[in-house]
Design a protein around this motif. Structure first.
Motif, PDB file in Angstrom:
ATOM      1  N   GLN A 180      15.102  -5.013  37.108  1.00 26.00           N
ATOM      2  CA  GLN A 180      14.460  -4.803  36.076  1.00 26.00           C
ATOM      3  C   GLN A 180      13.125  -4.234  36.753  1.00 26.00           C
ATOM      4  O   GLN A 180      12.370  -5.108  36.901  1.00 26.00           O
ATOM      5  CB  GLN A 180      14.513  -4.877  34.652  1.00 26.00           C
ATOM      6  N   ASP A 234      14.863  -8.399  31.304  1.00 23.85           N
ATOM      7  CA  ASP A 234      14.532  -7.243  30.549  1.00 23.85           C
ATOM      8  C   ASP A 234      12.709  -6.881  30.173  1.00 23.85           C
ATOM      9  O   ASP A 234      12.115  -8.088  30.042  1.00 23.85           O
ATOM     10  CB  ASP A 234      14.877  -6.210  28.956  1.00 23.85           C
ATOM     11  N   TYR A 319      18.239  -6.458  25.123  1.00 23.09           N
ATOM     12  CA  TYR A 319      17.379  -5.425  25.666  1.00 23.09           C
ATOM     13  C   TYR A 319      16.670  -5.014  24.386  1.00 23.09           C
ATOM     14  O   TYR A 319      17.050  -5.436  23.042  1.00 23.09           O
ATOM     15  CB  TYR A 319      18.556  -4.396  26.312  1.00 23.09           C
ATOM     16  N   ASP A 411      23.516  -0.986  28.276  1.00 27.58           N
ATOM     17  CA  ASP A 411      23.232  -0.234  28.205  1.00 27.58           C
ATOM     18  C   ASP A 411      21.984   1.095  27.296  1.00 27.58           C
ATOM     19  O   ASP A 411      22.828   1.799  27.138  1.00 27.58           O
ATOM     20  CB  ASP A 411      23.391   0.594  30.131  1.00 27.58           C
ATOM     21  N   GLN A 484      26.109  -4.472  35.524  1.00 29.46           N
ATOM     22  CA  GLN A 484      24.819  -3.558  35.318  1.00 29.46           C
ATOM     23  C   GLN A 484      25.063  -1.707  35.524  1.00 29.46           C
ATOM     24  O   GLN A 484      25.597  -1.460  36.623  1.00 29.46           O
ATOM     25  CB  GLN A 484      23.541  -3.933  36.136  1.00 29.46           C
ATOM     26  N   THR A 486      23.049   2.070  35.012  1.00 29.02           N
ATOM     27  CA  THR A 486      21.640   2.495  35.489  1.00 29.02           C
ATOM     28  C   THR A 486      21.664   4.434  34.497  1.00 29.02           C
ATOM     29  O   THR A 486      22.748   4.923  35.312  1.00 29.02           O
ATOM     30  CB  THR A 486      20.445   2.688  35.732  1.00 29.02           C
ATOM     31  N   VAL A 573      19.574  -0.419  39.406  1.00 28.88           N
ATOM     32  CA  VAL A 573      18.513   0.134  38.464  1.00 28.88           C
ATOM     33  C   VAL A 573      18.460   1.536  39.967  1.00 28.88           C
ATOM     34  O   VAL A 573      18.683   1.806  41.128  1.00 28.88           O
ATOM     35  CB  VAL A 573      16.893  -0.536  38.861  1.00 28.88           C
TER      36      VAL A 573
END
Length: 619
Positions: A180, A234, A319, A411, A484, A486, A573
């Motif tokens: 992050q 986060d 998050y 997300d 993960q 994005t 990311v």
């Protein structure tokens, strides 16, 4: 129908085979593979005759593009031809007297075509094409830092990305993890590591990649979190104004600090920033979510204060909702108001009203509105109660997920309108919509993949099992072990209700490849994407057919699908960086590629600093 050479790009093995079958002769301005017929008796190189380049076709293309160069006296032996395109050595696959067959190497930025003909002991001659090949750059996979030696015993090492000789220096990156960016400084990329794939062993410290100075450093030791299994990271932004030394002055945007958000420096604003770290602990009385303050020097370190923000059982992710930053539904949100986290053991999604926590950072006041002072002359602060089951003013279980033991990533869309729940072990993606009136998420529904967790091998029909590596639409798509993700804005969707594609890691449930093979367990090791319409496709990596070993996993850099490979990517990311050639903002992905022990990148191919200097000389 004839195939135009410009539109044909073959995997390397097929490419070499095609050249063996198809020779080359000059033809009309449009060049086709069928036109290349091997001469029965091509002339060898003659040192007494000049070497020339008259033209080449096609005149543009990217890495891997097949090209035919025409001229004279190339000879019939590729071994005595030294060819460069854009200053980069190019492989001459076949020479046929007055033409030769090659393909464009990566980073042929200048497009200058030059060759030298002549073997050992022969008179060598050179030629340069008057016109330059127009090199079309592509998005490619690269390596930012890290390395893996033959024994994979390089351990962990912080410091610069590369040493003075330009060789990889820092290393580690061994565990599954997520990344992050700091909200106020995108040169700082933070990584938190899980215990997997070495479950039961203490993972590594929280790290930070300094992208500006090209270094990696350990920030917070795991003993600050009781050596627990950390899962996500986060950033929460608080509602306060600070001075440069971190002293809390009051509420930003109120009273004498009404204009503080517009006038404060980055150094002053950074004090509003707190790390949010989730922990996979085994008790409802254990910390599920931590909040970490900056230390007295304004950094995150092992001297930072770590506070239990939420105590609950087995949290996989926590998050912050971005809030209403545009003021569509009321006053603009300028700080973090809602935290969402899950419980793996109970199959629940929970909400924390962050205002209840922020209130505990401000001294209590008396009936006259004056700060209360205790007998030691200190301010009196409200006490924060992190126990979910005791603090129903702050915490709320917003819905159950239907089943317990669902390992997930959350997300949240940049708009805040919805979130994707990426289920790691039940291999699907669900959407949970946001109710702006009630300021909470609504129960989710599957939009891609299939609810399950079974492995392939019990049923040979593709897509019949939940865990597969299969592109498709919606619930016809299959995943192996999604991780993960994005969101990336796509200009093609301008004006649409949703303008973002969703990119995510997909790897393998098995911890090693041999076991995956034994179990019949599908492996992906790829970066995949899902469009707003739910179309899932593989974006980078994951191609076994274009590699001689037939494996989806590997460590190659280069073209996204046919060349590049990953090995258990988990963190992903995206950001923008300045393109060295155009000077414009260019999309870049950062990938934690755990089994390769590297941080990888995906961005538009560009020269290194040294290559750029050489290019400038060659213009």
């Amino acid at each position: 129908m004839k195939k135009n050479l410009k539109n044909v790009r073959l995997p390397m093995a097929l490419f070499v085979l095609s050249v063996a079958l198809f020779g080359m002769t000059a033809c009309s301005d449009t060049t086709y593979i069928e036109d290349y017929i091997v001469k029965a008796d091509p002339s060898p190189y003659d040192p007494s005759k000049p070497v020339t380049i008259t033209r080449f076709t096609p005149e543009s293309g990217g890495v891997g593009q097949q090209v035919v160069i025409y001229g004279s006296n190339f000879g019939d032996d590729p071994e005595i031809i030294d060819l460069k395109i854009g200053g980069v050595p190019a492989v001459v696959v076949s020479a046929n007297g007055d033409n030769l067959y090659t393909y464009v190497p990566s980073k042929s930025f200048t497009g200058k075509i030059e060759l030298t003909v002549g073997g050992e002991g022969q008179h060598q001659q050179s030629a340069v094409a008057e016109k330059r090949f127009k090199y079309e750059r592509k998005m490619v996979v690269g390596t930012l830092c890290g390395y893996k030696n033959e024994l994979d015993n390089q351990a962990w090492k912080t410091g610069p990305f590369r040493d003075e000789d330009g060789q990889p220096y820092c290393c580690g990156f061994r565990n599954d993890g997520v990344m992050q960016f700091s909200p106020y400084n995108h040169d700082q990329l933070f990584i938190v590591y899980d215990q997997e794939p070495y479950f039961g062993t203490t993972a590594h410290s929280i790290q930070m990649l300094d992208l500006k100075n090209e270094t990696v450093e350990d920030l917070i030791a795991l003993n600050k979190f009781g050596n627990q299994r950390l899962r996500t990271i986060d950033f929460a932004v608080d509602p306060f104004a600070y001075d440069k030394d971190g002293n809390l002055l009051g509420y930003a945007g109120q009273g004498e600090y009404t204009d503080w958000l517009e006038t404060a420096s980055t150094k002053e604003k950074q004090w509003r920033e707190h790390l949010i770290v989730s922990a996979d602990n085994g008790s409802t009385t254990s910390a599920a979510v931590y909040i970490v303050d900056r230390d007295t020097q304004g950094k995150f370190s092992s001297q930072s204060t770590v506070i239990n923000l939420a105590n609950y059982i087995q949290c996989n992710g926590a998050y912050l909702h971005p809030g209403d930053t545009e003021g569509k539904y009321g006053p603009k949100d300028t700080y973090s108001k809602e935290l969402y986290f899950n419980s793996y053991a109970k199959g629940e999604m929970l909400r924390l009203n962050m205002d209840k926590y922020w209130e505990t950072l401000v001294p209590e006041v008396d009936e006259n509105g004056e700060p209360m002072i205790n007998e030691n002359g200190e301010f009196v602060y409200p006490t924060w109660n992190p126990y979910v089951e005791e603090n129903d003013e702050a915490f709320e279980i917003i819905y159950a997920l239907g089943e317990s033991q669902q390992e997930m990533q959350i997300d949240i869309h940049p708009s805040g309108n919805f979130a994707y729940i990426v289920s790691i072990n039940t291999v699907n993606i669900r959407r949970t919509d946001y109710d702006w009136t009630k300021r909470t998420f609504l129960p989710p529904y599957i939009i891609a993949g299939k609810m399950g967790g079974s492995i392939r091998g019990k049923d040979d029909e593709p897509g019949s099992q939940a865990r597969e590596f299969l592109d498709g639409v919606g619930t016809d798509a299959r995943f192996c072990r999604p991780y993960q993700g994005t969101f990336v804005k796509n200009d093609k969707y301008a004006g649409a209700l949703d303008e973002y594609d969703f990119y995510f890691c997909d790897n393998s449930w098995s911890r090693d490849h041999d076991q995956a093979y034994i179990d019949g367990n599908a492996e992906a090791h790829a970066i995949r994407l899902m469009t707003p319409e739910g179309i899932v496709r593989t974006y980078a990596g994951g191609s076994a057919n274009t590699h001689a070993d037939g494996r989806v996993y590997g460590a190659e850099n280069g073209e996204l699908r046919d060349v590049a490979r990953f090995d258990r990517p988990t963190g992903l990311v995206n950001d923008f960086h300045i393109d060295r050639i155009t000077g414009e903002k260019t999309l870049i992905f950062y990938i934690l590629d755990t089994m390769n022990r590297k941080i990888r990148t995906i961005t538009m191919e560009e020269p290194t600093e040294e290559e750029w200097e050489e290019m400038q000389k060659d213009q």
